[in-house]
Write an enzyme that holds these catalytic residues in place. Structure first.
Site, PDB file in Angstrom:
ATOM      1  N   VAL A   2       0.803  -1.225   0.000  1.00  0.00           N
ATOM      2  CA  VAL A   2       0.000   0.000   0.000  1.00  0.00           C
ATOM      3  C   VAL A   2       0.834   1.271   0.000  1.00  0.00           C
ATOM      4  O   VAL A   2       0.282   2.370  -0.123  1.00  0.00           O
ATOM      5  CB  VAL A   2      -0.956   0.028   1.217  1.00  0.00           C
ATOM      6  CG1 VAL A   2      -1.990  -1.066   1.117  1.00  0.00           C
ATOM      7  CG2 VAL A   2      -0.182  -0.069   2.528  1.00  0.00           C
ATOM      8  N   TYR A   3       2.149   1.168   0.150  1.00  0.00           N
ATOM      9  CA  TYR A   3       2.979   2.375   0.141  1.00  0.00           C
ATOM     10  C   TYR A   3       2.932   3.009  -1.251  1.00  0.00           C
ATOM     11  O   TYR A   3       3.380   2.411  -2.240  1.00  0.00           O
ATOM     12  CB  TYR A   3       4.426   2.054   0.513  1.00  0.00           C
ATOM     13  CG  TYR A   3       4.641   1.635   1.949  1.00  0.00           C
ATOM     14  CD1 TYR A   3       3.619   1.675   2.887  1.00  0.00           C
ATOM     15  CD2 TYR A   3       5.889   1.187   2.370  1.00  0.00           C
ATOM     16  CE1 TYR A   3       3.827   1.295   4.202  1.00  0.00           C
ATOM     17  CE2 TYR A   3       6.109   0.802   3.697  1.00  0.00           C
ATOM     18  CZ  TYR A   3       5.068   0.856   4.597  1.00  0.00           C
ATOM     19  OH  TYR A   3       5.274   0.459   5.902  1.00  0.00           O
ATOM     20  N   GLY A   4       2.385   4.208  -1.310  1.00  0.00           N
ATOM     21  CA  GLY A   4       2.297   4.889  -2.597  1.00  0.00           C
ATOM     22  C   GLY A   4       1.444   4.146  -3.597  1.00  0.00           C
ATOM     23  O   GLY A   4       1.683   4.237  -4.808  1.00  0.00           O
ATOM     24  N   ASP A   5       0.462   3.386  -3.105  1.00  0.00           N
ATOM     25  CA  ASP A   5      -0.414   2.612  -3.999  1.00  0.00           C
ATOM     26  C   ASP A   5       0.386   1.706  -4.933  1.00  0.00           C
ATOM     27  O   ASP A   5       0.052   1.558  -6.122  1.00  0.00           O
ATOM     28  CB  ASP A   5      -1.308   3.555  -4.833  1.00  0.00           C
ATOM     29  CG  ASP A   5      -2.275   4.353  -3.973  1.00  0.00           C
ATOM     30  OD1 ASP A   5      -2.771   3.798  -2.972  1.00  0.00           O
ATOM     31  OD2 ASP A   5      -2.516   5.539  -4.294  1.00  0.00           O
TER      32      ASP A   5
END
Length: 363
Positions: free
Chosen positions: A55-58
């Protein structure tokens, strides 16, 4: 660089890991080129564990890491997480078998690799039976797409349940717990640390500098600068209380005495704690990274560690105050042996291995 075994596993990782949440330049101001340079400098400095999440930065951060380590994949251990929502669908998040298998496939594609070194449950999912999650994780390990599994941001009872179920059902055991831990965030010492020592699970500490509070950029009477994470991250501002500022002042004073950077003192204290295998440093500049890497070799005097240890301890509320009193009476009751959560470090071939310390008592 120093290395430690990850929990009871044979995997050796650097005591300083590289956190990548802030490599999403859109939010944290660390662009792709800078992030790539930091990853290369980290590897050149002996670091080997790069921690991220889908989920980091999508997903952008996983893609960035994949490109940065291309040609150097053998040098790096990639730890990623699943469980957060990566799409609009009802099954695009959580810890179901459906999402575990889908998340692994997507992370492998973004990272441009054929395996994930450490796959971590990002958080507990109360809507999914833990047995379902563990069985799915066991399957991806058996296929070779994942090599080790771990947990993150779990309550101690959830961690113990996961370890117990895995052992009972002969599934792949979790070897790590990633959790917030620093001189100003010591709540895990009550339950999580003893649970990790008992189950042979290694601790990976995130936010080891209290979002910058312990890096010497704030203290009593000195508010954080606008560009410090403390200044704009609501959760980080929780450390800006009297006790947190006193701990920051103590770190600054100890650093001046030892001729070190405050961040190095804070990291060295953390690495002296039981069950801790690595501190995950989230850095935005090469200077910050160099300070963190140098902390791997810092050894603080015993009296300095003891002085720092007086800060940030969990309050002795029930039932822990009672347990502390009972534990202190063990020798007087004639117990021959008692295992302490203080832990002991055994040195083997240059690798630090944490095991519970066993005290011998005479009646």
């Amino acid at each position: 660089m120093r290395y430690r075994s990850l929990g009871s596993s044979g995997l050796k990782l650097s005591v300083i890991a590289l956190g990548t949440m802030i490599f999403d330049g859109a939010r944290w101001g660390c662009d792709g080129d800078t992030a790539t340079r930091l990853i290369h400098r980290f590897l050149d400095g002996g670091g080997n564990l790069v921690d991220t999440a889908d989920v980091y930065g999508d997903g952008r951060v996983e893609r960035l890491i994949g490109k940065a380590v291309a040609g150097r994949r053998h040098q790096v251990l990639i730890a990623t997480k699943f469980g957060g929502f990566t799409g609009p669908g009802i099954n695009d998040g959580g810890n179901s078998r459906h999402h575990v298998l889908d998340a692994v496939d997507q992370s492998l594609r973004r990272l441009g690799t054929d395996h994930i070194d450490l796959l971590q449950i990002h958080a507990h999912d109360a809507t999914t039976p833990m047995e379902e999650t563990l069985r799915a994780l066991d399957d991806v390990v058996r296929t070779g797409r994942v090599r080790y599994i771990g947990c993150s941001n779990m309550a101690a009872w959830q961690l113990v349940k996961a370890a117990g179920l895995a052992r009972h059902d002969r599934l792949t055991m979790p070897v790590s717990l990633q959790v917030q831990y620093s001189l100003i965030a010591r709540h895990i010492e009550r339950e999580h640390v003893p649970a990790c020592l008992d189950a042979g699970i290694g601790l990976l500490a995130w936010s080891p500098l209290g979002a910058g509070l312990l890096a010497g950029r704030a203290g009593s009477g000195r508010p954080p600068a606008p560009d410090v994470r403390l200044g704009f991250l609501p959760r980080a501002r929780e450390g800006l209380h009297t006790a947190g500022l006193a701990a920051a002042d103590a770190v600054i004073a100890a650093a001046a005495e030892a001729g070190l950077e405050p961040a190095q003192v804070a990291l060295a204290w953390l690495l002296s704690r039981p069950a801790v295998c690595a501190a995950i440093a989230g850095v935005r500049t090469e200077k910050q990274l160099d300070i963190a890497l140098d902390a791997a070799d810092c050894r603080l005097p015993a009296d300095m560690l003891a002085s720092l240890d007086t800060h940030g301890r969990p309050r002795p509320v029930s039932p822990y105050d009672t347990l502390d009193r009972v534990e202190a009476q063990w020798p007087a009751r004639g117990h021959d042996r008692a295992v302490s959560a203080e832990g002991a470090r055994i040195h083997s071939h240059g690798v630090d291995i944490f095991q519970p310390r066993v005290h011998d008592y005479s009646s």
